[in-house]
Design a protein around this motif. Structure first.
Motif, PDB file in Angstrom:
ATOM      1  N   SER A  61      -2.251 -12.954   5.576  1.00 28.18           N
ATOM      2  CA  SER A  61      -1.334 -11.899   6.024  1.00 28.18           C
ATOM      3  C   SER A  61      -1.730 -10.547   5.441  1.00 28.18           C
ATOM      4  O   SER A  61      -2.462 -10.465   4.461  1.00 28.18           O
ATOM      5  CB  SER A  61       0.094 -12.251   5.619  1.00 28.18           C
ATOM      6  OG  SER A  61       0.200 -12.340   4.210  1.00 28.18           O
ATOM      7  N   TRP A  62      -1.222  -9.514   6.071  1.00 24.08           N
ATOM      8  CA  TRP A  62      -1.492  -8.145   5.641  1.00 24.08           C
ATOM      9  C   TRP A  62      -0.207  -7.478   5.176  1.00 24.08           C
ATOM     10  O   TRP A  62       0.889  -7.847   5.600  1.00 24.08           O
ATOM     11  CB  TRP A  62      -2.083  -7.342   6.799  1.00 24.08           C
ATOM     12  CG  TRP A  62      -3.409  -7.824   7.268  1.00 24.08           C
ATOM     13  CD1 TRP A  62      -3.651  -8.734   8.261  1.00 24.08           C
ATOM     14  CD2 TRP A  62      -4.699  -7.442   6.766  1.00 24.08           C
ATOM     15  NE1 TRP A  62      -5.000  -8.939   8.393  1.00 24.08           N
ATOM     16  CE2 TRP A  62      -5.668  -8.150   7.499  1.00 24.08           C
ATOM     17  CE3 TRP A  62      -5.125  -6.554   5.777  1.00 24.08           C
ATOM     18  CZ2 TRP A  62      -7.038  -8.010   7.275  1.00 24.08           C
ATOM     19  CZ3 TRP A  62      -6.488  -6.413   5.542  1.00 24.08           C
ATOM     20  CH2 TRP A  62      -7.432  -7.131   6.283  1.00 24.08           C
ATOM     21  N   TRP A 103     -10.606  -2.488   0.578  1.00 25.23           N
ATOM     22  CA  TRP A 103      -9.769  -1.656   1.439  1.00 25.23           C
ATOM     23  C   TRP A 103     -10.327  -1.765   2.861  1.00 25.23           C
ATOM     24  O   TRP A 103     -11.541  -1.734   3.062  1.00 25.23           O
ATOM     25  CB  TRP A 103      -9.794  -0.208   0.994  1.00 25.23           C
ATOM     26  CG  TRP A 103      -8.900   0.069  -0.173  1.00 25.23           C
ATOM     27  CD1 TRP A 103      -9.238   0.105  -1.496  1.00 25.23           C
ATOM     28  CD2 TRP A 103      -7.500   0.372  -0.124  1.00 25.23           C
ATOM     29  NE1 TRP A 103      -8.144   0.399  -2.264  1.00 25.23           N
ATOM     30  CE2 TRP A 103      -7.054   0.575  -1.446  1.00 25.23           C
ATOM     31  CE3 TRP A 103      -6.565   0.500   0.917  1.00 25.23           C
ATOM     32  CZ2 TRP A 103      -5.738   0.893  -1.760  1.00 25.23           C
ATOM     33  CZ3 TRP A 103      -5.253   0.823   0.601  1.00 25.23           C
ATOM     34  CH2 TRP A 103      -4.842   1.009  -0.724  1.00 25.23           C
ATOM     35  N   TYR A 104      -9.405  -1.850   3.805  1.00 30.68           N
ATOM     36  CA  TYR A 104      -9.724  -1.910   5.219  1.00 30.68           C
ATOM     37  C   TYR A 104      -8.945  -0.810   5.924  1.00 30.68           C
ATOM     38  O   TYR A 104      -7.986  -0.278   5.385  1.00 30.68           O
ATOM     39  CB  TYR A 104      -9.297  -3.258   5.810  1.00 30.68           C
ATOM     40  CG  TYR A 104      -9.853  -4.483   5.126  1.00 30.68           C
ATOM     41  CD1 TYR A 104      -9.305  -4.946   3.924  1.00 30.68           C
ATOM     42  CD2 TYR A 104     -10.897  -5.207   5.695  1.00 30.68           C
ATOM     43  CE1 TYR A 104      -9.805  -6.079   3.290  1.00 30.68           C
ATOM     44  CE2 TYR A 104     -11.398  -6.355   5.080  1.00 30.68           C
ATOM     45  CZ  TYR A 104     -10.844  -6.777   3.877  1.00 30.68           C
ATOM     46  OH  TYR A 104     -11.330  -7.904   3.262  1.00 30.68           O
ATOM     47  N   ARG A 138     -11.104 -13.945   2.032  1.00 36.43           N
ATOM     48  CA  ARG A 138     -10.003 -13.931   2.994  1.00 36.43           C
ATOM     49  C   ARG A 138     -10.264 -14.907   4.138  1.00 36.43           C
ATOM     50  O   ARG A 138      -9.351 -15.576   4.613  1.00 36.43           O
ATOM     51  CB  ARG A 138      -9.818 -12.519   3.544  1.00 36.43           C
ATOM     52  CG  ARG A 138      -8.612 -12.400   4.395  1.00 36.43           C
ATOM     53  CD  ARG A 138      -8.271 -10.973   4.772  1.00 36.43           C
ATOM     54  NE  ARG A 138      -7.110 -11.002   5.637  1.00 36.43           N
ATOM     55  CZ  ARG A 138      -7.174 -11.239   6.937  1.00 36.43           C
ATOM     56  NH1 ARG A 138      -8.341 -11.411   7.519  1.00 36.43           N
ATOM     57  NH2 ARG A 138      -6.076 -11.274   7.659  1.00 36.43           N
ATOM     58  N   TYR A 198      -5.279  -0.610   4.675  1.00 37.97           N
ATOM     59  CA  TYR A 198      -4.751  -1.844   4.096  1.00 37.97           C
ATOM     60  C   TYR A 198      -5.639  -2.306   2.942  1.00 37.97           C
ATOM     61  O   TYR A 198      -6.844  -2.078   2.946  1.00 37.97           O
ATOM     62  CB  TYR A 198      -4.742  -2.975   5.128  1.00 37.97           C
ATOM     63  CG  TYR A 198      -4.007  -2.696   6.403  1.00 37.97           C
ATOM     64  CD1 TYR A 198      -4.626  -2.062   7.477  1.00 37.97           C
ATOM     65  CD2 TYR A 198      -2.676  -3.105   6.557  1.00 37.97           C
ATOM     66  CE1 TYR A 198      -3.947  -1.827   8.665  1.00 37.97           C
ATOM     67  CE2 TYR A 198      -1.992  -2.878   7.742  1.00 37.97           C
ATOM     68  CZ  TYR A 198      -2.637  -2.237   8.782  1.00 37.97           C
ATOM     69  OH  TYR A 198      -1.969  -2.014   9.957  1.00 37.97           O
ATOM     70  N   CYS A 199      -5.045  -3.003   1.995  1.00 29.51           N
ATOM     71  CA  CYS A 199      -5.858  -3.678   0.987  1.00 29.51           C
ATOM     72  C   CYS A 199      -5.687  -5.188   1.151  1.00 29.51           C
ATOM     73  O   CYS A 199      -4.694  -5.674   1.710  1.00 29.51           O
ATOM     74  CB  CYS A 199      -5.487  -3.255  -0.424  1.00 29.51           C
ATOM     75  SG  CYS A 199      -3.892  -3.824  -1.005  1.00 29.51           S
ATOM     76  N   ASN A 200      -6.673  -5.899   0.682  1.00 27.54           N
ATOM     77  CA  ASN A 200      -6.649  -7.363   0.707  1.00 27.54           C
ATOM     78  C   ASN A 200      -7.822  -7.837  -0.158  1.00 27.54           C
ATOM     79  O   ASN A 200      -8.585  -7.019  -0.666  1.00 27.54           O
ATOM     80  CB  ASN A 200      -6.780  -7.888   2.138  1.00 27.54           C
ATOM     81  CG  ASN A 200      -6.101  -9.242   2.336  1.00 27.54           C
ATOM     82  OD1 ASN A 200      -6.318 -10.171   1.573  1.00 27.54           O
ATOM     83  ND2 ASN A 200      -5.272  -9.342   3.363  1.00 27.54           N
ATOM     84  N   ARG A 209      -9.792  -3.587  13.069  1.00 27.48           N
ATOM     85  CA  ARG A 209      -9.763  -3.317  11.632  1.00 27.48           C
ATOM     86  C   ARG A 209     -11.181  -3.394  11.073  1.00 27.48           C
ATOM     87  O   ARG A 209     -11.948  -4.287  11.449  1.00 27.48           O
ATOM     88  CB  ARG A 209      -8.866  -4.338  10.948  1.00 27.48           C
ATOM     89  CG  ARG A 209      -8.345  -3.882   9.606  1.00 27.48           C
ATOM     90  CD  ARG A 209      -7.403  -4.880   8.945  1.00 27.48           C
ATOM     91  NE  ARG A 209      -6.606  -5.647   9.846  1.00 27.48           N
ATOM     92  CZ  ARG A 209      -5.278  -5.618   9.909  1.00 27.48           C
ATOM     93  NH1 ARG A 209      -4.625  -4.783   9.095  1.00 27.48           N
ATOM     94  NH2 ARG A 209      -4.625  -6.389  10.743  1.00 27.48           N
ATOM     95  N   GLU A 235       0.830  -1.202   0.000  1.00 31.79           N
ATOM     96  CA  GLU A 235       0.000   0.000   0.000  1.00 31.79           C
ATOM     97  C   GLU A 235       0.862   1.249   0.000  1.00 31.79           C
ATOM     98  O   GLU A 235       1.951   1.258   0.602  1.00 31.79           O
ATOM     99  CB  GLU A 235      -0.916   0.010   1.228  1.00 31.79           C
ATOM    100  CG  GLU A 235      -1.860  -1.167   1.329  1.00 31.79           C
ATOM    101  CD  GLU A 235      -1.291  -2.353   2.106  1.00 31.79           C
ATOM    102  OE1 GLU A 235      -2.050  -3.285   2.409  1.00 31.79           O
ATOM    103  OE2 GLU A 235      -0.087  -2.336   2.413  1.00 31.79           O
ATOM    104  N   GLY A 266       0.544  -1.577   5.210  1.00 30.13           N
ATOM    105  CA  GLY A 266      -0.443  -0.520   5.313  1.00 30.13           C
ATOM    106  C   GLY A 266       0.144   0.848   5.000  1.00 30.13           C
ATOM    107  O   GLY A 266       1.358   1.011   4.831  1.00 30.13           O
ATOM    108  N   CYS A 290      -2.662   0.275  -4.105  1.00 25.97           N
ATOM    109  CA  CYS A 290      -2.234  -1.023  -3.596  1.00 25.97           C
ATOM    110  C   CYS A 290      -1.776  -1.865  -4.780  1.00 25.97           C
ATOM    111  O   CYS A 290      -2.536  -2.071  -5.735  1.00 25.97           O
ATOM    112  CB  CYS A 290      -3.363  -1.713  -2.865  1.00 25.97           C
ATOM    113  SG  CYS A 290      -3.044  -3.443  -2.456  1.00 25.97           S
TER     114      CYS A 290
END
Length: 121
Positions: free
Chosen positions: A110-111, A35-36, A102, A94-96, A44, A5, A114, A21
């Motif tokens: 994992s993250w 996005w978180y 997930r 964060y993105c995921n 989160r 990110e 950020g 990201c």
């Protein structure tokens, strides 16, 4: 699987930021992305999501009308345009992949590092 990110910073209330990201290690175009954010002392939370094709988006009520999520499947990137920022938007972003994917795929557990967004006058 990796998420990197970028684009965070410090802005005044009412300002704008554009987060990016870069995702790698999986078939990006096959997955919904989200996005978180995590504010100090809080859990989160999900901010925005976009389907694999980019055809549909969804937002948390707190950011609806101010944030826009988009993606570029050719570049394996997802972007969050944030306008009319408020102090309560201050958090690490964060993105995921989307939350359901997930939760059911350990490979996305994992993250990234950020990117910090601080909204303050």
């Amino acid at each position: 699987v990796q998420f990197v990110e970028s684009g965070g910073g410090q802005v005044q209330p009412g300002g704008s930021l554009r987060l990016s990201c870069a995702a790698s290690g999986f078939t990006f175009s096959s997955y919904g992305m989200s996005w978180y954010r995590q504010a100090p002392g809080k859990e989160r939370e999900l901010v925005a999501g976009i389907t694999s094709s980019g055809g549909r988006t969804k937002y948390a009520d707190s950011v609806k009308g101010r944030f826009t999520i988009s993606r570029d499947n050719a570049k394996n990137t997802v972007t969050l345009q944030m306008n009319s920022l408020k102090p309560e938007d201050t958090a690490v972003y964060y993105c995921n992949v989307d939350p359901i994917t997930r939760a059911t795929n350990v490979v996305f557990g994992s993250w990234g590092q950020g990117t910090q967004v601080t909204v303050s006058s």
